[in-house]
Design an enzyme around this catalytic site. Structure first.
Site, PDB file in Angstrom:
ATOM      1  N   HIS A 124      -5.347 -19.997 -27.912  1.00  0.00           N
ATOM      2  CA  HIS A 124      -6.542 -20.678 -27.384  1.00  0.00           C
ATOM      3  C   HIS A 124      -6.164 -21.402 -26.083  1.00  0.00           C
ATOM      4  O   HIS A 124      -6.484 -22.576 -25.893  1.00  0.00           O
ATOM      5  CB  HIS A 124      -7.132 -21.651 -28.415  1.00  0.00           C
ATOM      6  CG  HIS A 124      -8.596 -21.918 -28.167  1.00  0.00           C
ATOM      7  ND1 HIS A 124      -9.522 -21.988 -29.159  1.00  0.00           N
ATOM      8  CD2 HIS A 124      -9.292 -22.129 -27.012  1.00  0.00           C
ATOM      9  CE1 HIS A 124     -10.718 -22.232 -28.641  1.00  0.00           C
ATOM     10  NE2 HIS A 124     -10.604 -22.318 -27.334  1.00  0.00           N
TER      11      HIS A 124
ATOM     12  N   ALA B  43     -13.767 -16.194 -26.151  1.00  0.00           N
ATOM     13  CA  ALA B  43     -14.957 -17.050 -26.345  1.00  0.00           C
ATOM     14  C   ALA B  43     -14.792 -17.821 -27.655  1.00  0.00           C
ATOM     15  O   ALA B  43     -14.258 -18.930 -27.648  1.00  0.00           O
ATOM     16  CB  ALA B  43     -16.222 -16.204 -26.331  1.00  0.00           C
ATOM     17  N   ARG B  44     -15.188 -17.240 -28.762  1.00  0.00           N
ATOM     18  CA  ARG B  44     -15.003 -17.888 -30.065  1.00  0.00           C
ATOM     19  C   ARG B  44     -14.658 -16.816 -31.097  1.00  0.00           C
ATOM     20  O   ARG B  44     -15.276 -15.738 -31.114  1.00  0.00           O
ATOM     21  CB  ARG B  44     -16.268 -18.640 -30.503  1.00  0.00           C
ATOM     22  CG  ARG B  44     -16.484 -19.970 -29.777  1.00  0.00           C
ATOM     23  CD  ARG B  44     -15.413 -21.018 -30.145  1.00  0.00           C
ATOM     24  NE  ARG B  44     -15.532 -22.270 -29.410  1.00  0.00           N
ATOM     25  CZ  ARG B  44     -14.888 -22.566 -28.285  1.00  0.00           C
ATOM     26  NH1 ARG B  44     -14.057 -21.697 -27.727  1.00  0.00           N
ATOM     27  NH2 ARG B  44     -15.051 -23.737 -27.703  1.00  0.00           N
TER      28      ARG B  44
ATOM     29  N   ASP C 246      -7.697 -14.538 -27.425  1.00  0.00           N
ATOM     30  CA  ASP C 246      -7.294 -15.933 -27.201  1.00  0.00           C
ATOM     31  C   ASP C 246      -7.822 -16.804 -28.330  1.00  0.00           C
ATOM     32  O   ASP C 246      -7.342 -17.916 -28.533  1.00  0.00           O
ATOM     33  CB  ASP C 246      -7.846 -16.420 -25.851  1.00  0.00           C
ATOM     34  CG  ASP C 246      -7.303 -17.780 -25.486  1.00  0.00           C
ATOM     35  OD1 ASP C 246      -6.063 -17.934 -25.510  1.00  0.00           O
ATOM     36  OD2 ASP C 246      -8.100 -18.701 -25.189  1.00  0.00           O
TER      37      ASP C 246
ATOM     38  N   PRO D  79     -21.457 -18.447 -26.144  1.00  0.00           N
ATOM     39  CA  PRO D  79     -21.105 -19.456 -27.152  1.00  0.00           C
ATOM     40  C   PRO D  79     -21.195 -18.816 -28.543  1.00  0.00           C
ATOM     41  O   PRO D  79     -21.548 -17.635 -28.657  1.00  0.00           O
ATOM     42  CB  PRO D  79     -22.195 -20.515 -26.981  1.00  0.00           C
ATOM     43  CG  PRO D  79     -23.293 -19.867 -26.232  1.00  0.00           C
ATOM     44  CD  PRO D  79     -22.807 -18.610 -25.609  1.00  0.00           C
TER      45      PRO D  79
ATOM     46  N   ASP E  94     -26.982 -10.548 -21.039  1.00  0.00           N
ATOM     47  CA  ASP E  94     -27.218 -11.964 -21.337  1.00  0.00           C
ATOM     48  C   ASP E  94     -28.673 -12.108 -21.734  1.00  0.00           C
ATOM     49  O   ASP E  94     -29.525 -11.313 -21.305  1.00  0.00           O
ATOM     50  CB  ASP E  94     -26.900 -12.830 -20.091  1.00  0.00           C
ATOM     51  CG  ASP E  94     -26.698 -14.305 -20.442  1.00  0.00           C
ATOM     52  OD1 ASP E  94     -27.647 -14.936 -20.953  1.00  0.00           O
ATOM     53  OD2 ASP E  94     -25.591 -14.812 -20.224  1.00  0.00           O
TER      54      ASP E  94
ATOM     55  N   GLU F  83      -7.931 -19.414 -36.499  1.00  0.00           N
ATOM     56  CA  GLU F  83      -6.863 -19.735 -35.538  1.00  0.00           C
ATOM     57  C   GLU F  83      -6.241 -21.107 -35.793  1.00  0.00           C
ATOM     58  O   GLU F  83      -5.100 -21.358 -35.386  1.00  0.00           O
ATOM     59  CB  GLU F  83      -7.396 -19.657 -34.105  1.00  0.00           C
ATOM     60  CG  GLU F  83      -8.382 -20.769 -33.751  1.00  0.00           C
ATOM     61  CD  GLU F  83      -9.076 -20.541 -32.404  1.00  0.00           C
ATOM     62  OE1 GLU F  83      -9.586 -19.439 -32.182  1.00  0.00           O
ATOM     63  OE2 GLU F  83      -9.112 -21.491 -31.611  1.00  0.00           O
TER      64      GLU F  83
ATOM     65  N   ARG G 260     -21.336 -19.465 -16.952  1.00  0.00           N
ATOM     66  CA  ARG G 260     -20.367 -19.996 -15.982  1.00  0.00           C
ATOM     67  C   ARG G 260     -19.127 -19.115 -15.925  1.00  0.00           C
ATOM     68  O   ARG G 260     -18.675 -18.730 -14.864  1.00  0.00           O
ATOM     69  CB  ARG G 260     -19.949 -21.417 -16.376  1.00  0.00           C
ATOM     70  CG  ARG G 260     -21.023 -22.459 -16.176  1.00  0.00           C
ATOM     71  CD  ARG G 260     -20.460 -23.855 -16.438  1.00  0.00           C
ATOM     72  NE  ARG G 260     -21.501 -24.843 -16.388  1.00  0.00           N
ATOM     73  CZ  ARG G 260     -22.275 -25.176 -17.437  1.00  0.00           C
ATOM     74  NH1 ARG G 260     -22.090 -24.611 -18.612  1.00  0.00           N
ATOM     75  NH2 ARG G 260     -23.214 -26.084 -17.306  1.00  0.00           N
ATOM     76  N   ILE G 261     -18.543 -18.828 -17.105  1.00  0.00           N
ATOM     77  CA  ILE G 261     -17.305 -18.039 -17.135  1.00  0.00           C
ATOM     78  C   ILE G 261     -17.605 -16.568 -16.857  1.00  0.00           C
ATOM     79  O   ILE G 261     -16.961 -15.934 -16.018  1.00  0.00           O
ATOM     80  CB  ILE G 261     -16.580 -18.213 -18.492  1.00  0.00           C
ATOM     81  CG1 ILE G 261     -16.119 -19.661 -18.658  1.00  0.00           C
ATOM     82  CG2 ILE G 261     -15.404 -17.256 -18.599  1.00  0.00           C
ATOM     83  CD1 ILE G 261     -15.606 -20.017 -20.055  1.00  0.00           C
TER      84      ILE G 261
HETATM   85  P1  NAD Z   1     -22.223 -20.947 -20.480  1.00  0.00           P
HETATM   86  O1  NAD Z   1     -23.154 -21.710 -21.342  1.00  0.00           O
HETATM   87  O2  NAD Z   1     -22.188 -21.248 -19.020  1.00  0.00           O
HETATM   88  O3  NAD Z   1     -22.532 -19.379 -20.640  1.00  0.00           O
HETATM   89  C1  NAD Z   1     -22.812 -18.756 -21.866  1.00  0.00           C
HETATM   90  C2  NAD Z   1     -23.772 -17.615 -21.588  1.00  0.00           C
HETATM   91  O4  NAD Z   1     -23.977 -16.910 -22.813  1.00  0.00           O
HETATM   92  C3  NAD Z   1     -25.154 -18.096 -21.106  1.00  0.00           C
HETATM   93  O5  NAD Z   1     -25.503 -17.413 -19.927  1.00  0.00           O
HETATM   94  C4  NAD Z   1     -26.076 -17.751 -22.265  1.00  0.00           C
HETATM   95  O6  NAD Z   1     -27.389 -17.398 -21.836  1.00  0.00           O
HETATM   96  C5  NAD Z   1     -25.353 -16.569 -22.875  1.00  0.00           C
HETATM   97  N1  NAD Z   1     -25.731 -16.284 -24.243  1.00  0.00           N
HETATM   98  C6  NAD Z   1     -26.003 -17.164 -25.242  1.00  0.00           C
HETATM   99  N2  NAD Z   1     -26.309 -16.492 -26.364  1.00  0.00           N
HETATM  100  C7  NAD Z   1     -26.223 -15.172 -26.076  1.00  0.00           C
HETATM  101  C8  NAD Z   1     -26.418 -13.988 -26.824  1.00  0.00           C
HETATM  102  N3  NAD Z   1     -26.768 -14.009 -28.098  1.00  0.00           N
HETATM  103  N4  NAD Z   1     -26.237 -12.806 -26.190  1.00  0.00           N
HETATM  104  C9  NAD Z   1     -25.898 -12.762 -24.889  1.00  0.00           C
HETATM  105  N5  NAD Z   1     -25.693 -13.839 -24.131  1.00  0.00           N
HETATM  106  C10 NAD Z   1     -25.857 -15.036 -24.716  1.00  0.00           C
HETATM  107  O7  NAD Z   1     -20.798 -21.099 -21.126  1.00  0.00           O
HETATM  108  P2  NAD Z   1     -19.381 -20.831 -20.432  1.00  0.00           P
HETATM  109  O8  NAD Z   1     -18.891 -22.082 -19.811  1.00  0.00           O
HETATM  110  O9  NAD Z   1     -19.458 -19.591 -19.626  1.00  0.00           O
HETATM  111  O10 NAD Z   1     -18.470 -20.592 -21.730  1.00  0.00           O
HETATM  112  C11 NAD Z   1     -18.699 -19.480 -22.579  1.00  0.00           C
HETATM  113  C12 NAD Z   1     -17.909 -19.660 -23.858  1.00  0.00           C
HETATM  114  O11 NAD Z   1     -16.514 -19.560 -23.576  1.00  0.00           O
HETATM  115  C13 NAD Z   1     -18.032 -21.050 -24.501  1.00  0.00           C
HETATM  116  O12 NAD Z   1     -19.187 -21.150 -25.278  1.00  0.00           O
HETATM  117  C14 NAD Z   1     -16.784 -21.147 -25.320  1.00  0.00           C
HETATM  118  O13 NAD Z   1     -17.042 -20.598 -26.592  1.00  0.00           O
HETATM  119  C15 NAD Z   1     -15.807 -20.239 -24.584  1.00  0.00           C
HETATM  120  N6  NAD Z   1     -14.697 -20.988 -23.978  1.00  0.00           N
HETATM  121  C16 NAD Z   1     -13.443 -20.640 -24.319  1.00  0.00           C
HETATM  122  C17 NAD Z   1     -12.356 -21.292 -23.762  1.00  0.00           C
HETATM  123  C18 NAD Z   1     -10.936 -20.888 -24.091  1.00  0.00           C
HETATM  124  O14 NAD Z   1      -9.993 -21.595 -23.730  1.00  0.00           O
HETATM  125  N7  NAD Z   1     -10.714 -19.782 -24.760  1.00  0.00           N
HETATM  126  C19 NAD Z   1     -12.574 -22.328 -22.845  1.00  0.00           C
HETATM  127  C20 NAD Z   1     -13.886 -22.656 -22.497  1.00  0.00           C
HETATM  128  C21 NAD Z   1     -14.940 -21.967 -23.069  1.00  0.00           C
END
Ligand code: NAD
Length: 332
Positions: free
Chosen positions: A297, A235-236, A260, A208, A177, A265, A157-158
């Site tokens: 964050h 991300a994390r 972030d 994630p 991905d 953290e 999504r992001i």
């Molecule tokens: P999402 O599930 O829509 O997308 C995650 C993508 O990562 C998926 O397309 C998945 O196939 C891919 N993926 C999983 N494992 C993988 C790997 N080993 N190698 C490559 N790609 C892989 O999630 P999203 O909504 O896009 O969010 C992504 C991450 O952003 C979240 O998991 C969260 O950790 C982080 N996040 C951070 C904040 C912030 O404020 N900093 C806010 C929201 C989310």
């Protein structure tokens, strides 16, 4: 009738708006977290909603919620690791979350990070504020985004929003991905992990965190990255090995970073300090580097996100109470 635990003033605005727009509903808030001490507050409600970092791991919580006739825990967050799914299943409950509250919030923050790093605002602001130095020295000359390569690890999504934004600015976008979505090929070229790491001028993480993905970016990747490249992690934290990042920055293996999130953290986020010496030691090191920026964050933290956390979670509450399938059911 829903009891919303962990209420904050900025979310209360949208809970009040929901009550106004849906007179048939009654959202009641408490600042308390949901645990064995506070679960009894939920008696008489149809559903509970939470947004907390503390694990809900006491069986008593689930047993009591179930005995009150509550069948759903509506999380106002993406993450659901705080929930004990053994107890959720045992007491025949369901959990919903809000995974799409605003991918654009994090994507726009990533764009901000990239432009801040690329246009060297870190050293420019450092010169100005610390040294009253307004000299346009050669090391402050920057690049332009349209001829840079942006590498995205995790195009969900992001990540796909990030791809769309940088593509619109004329950058070349590479993505990696596990699952390739053909719709994203309008904005990026899918390739393998190593190719993204080696070719990116800006490398940004949007996966994630799974245990196998800890230290995804560590010494090996820093050595493979361009010396002129920037790393962005919203991300994390544990996806990046912090000590290896510090070493790579000191050895000029990469040009800078925007963080972030970072391992550890919890020690700084939502806290205030009087002196840099009070920070955890790795933060102290990074805080001294003008080519590094960290944010608390807060990549997600926009009005739209906060509003959608309430609206998406309460929409699913209504769907479940009306016998419909929730949009965001967590299946564990
Ligand atoms: P999402 O599930 O829509 O997308 C995650 C993508 O990562 C998926 O397309 C998945 O196939 C891919 N993926 C999983 N494992 C993988 C790997 N080993 N190698 C490559 N790609 C892989 O999630 P999203 O909504 O896009 O969010 C992504 C991450 O952003 C979240 O998991 C969260 O950790 C982080 N996040 C951070 C904040 C912030 O404020 N900093 C806010 C929201 C989310």
């Amino acid at each position: 009738k829903a009891l919303l635990y962990n209420m904050t003033p900025e979310q209360q605005v949208y809970a009040d708006k929901w009550n106004k727009d849906h007179p048939e509903d009654d959202l009641v808030s408490t600042e308390d977290k949901l645990d064995a001490k506070t679960v009894e507050m939920a008696k008489g409600y149809d559903v509970v909603s939470v947004l907390q970092v503390f694990d809900i791991d006491e069986e008593e919580v689930y047993r009591k919620l179930s005995s009150y006739g509550i069948k759903q825990i509506a999380l106002r967050s993406v993450g659901y690791n705080i929930v004990n799914f053994d107890f959720v299943h045992k007491y025949h409950m369901i959990v919903t979350n809000t995974p799409a509250y605003s991918p654009r919030a994090v994507a726009e923050n990533t764009l901000t990070s990239a432009m801040y790093l690329l246009r060297k605002w870190g050293p420019i602001l450092d010169n100005e504020r610390e040294h009253l130095n307004f000299v346009r020295s050669e090391d402050l000359m920057s690049d332009e985004i349209y001829n840079q390569t942006v590498g995205i690890i995790g195009v969900g999504r992001i990540g796909s929003c990030v791809a769309e934004m940088f593509h619109a600015l004329g950058a070349k976008v590479l993505g990696y991905d596990l699952v390739e979505n053909p719709a994203n090929e309008a904005f990026l070229e899918y390739t393998d992990f190593d190719t993204v790491v080696k070719n990116a001028d800006i490398l940004t993480l949007h996966t994630p965190l799974e245990p196998s993905m800890e230290n995804m970016i560590s010494a090996k990747q820093f050595k493979e990255m361009k010396n002129t490249a920037y790393l962005i992690n919203a991300a994390r934290g544990p996806l990046v090995n912090t000590q290896d990042l510090i070493d790579a920055l000191k050895n000029k293996e990469i040009a800078g970073a925007s963080l972030d999130v970072m391992t550890g953290e919890e020690a700084i986020v939502m806290k205030k300090f009087k002196d840099i010496s009070e920070l955890p030691v790795e933060y102290q090191e990074l805080a001294k580097m003008p080519n590094v920026v960290f944010t608390p964050h807060s990549a997600y933290y926009t009005k739209t996100s906060v509003k959608n956390m309430i609206e998406h979670s309460m929409t699913d509450v209504k769907r479940v109470l009306n016998g419909q399938k929730p949009i965001y059911l967590v299946e564990e």
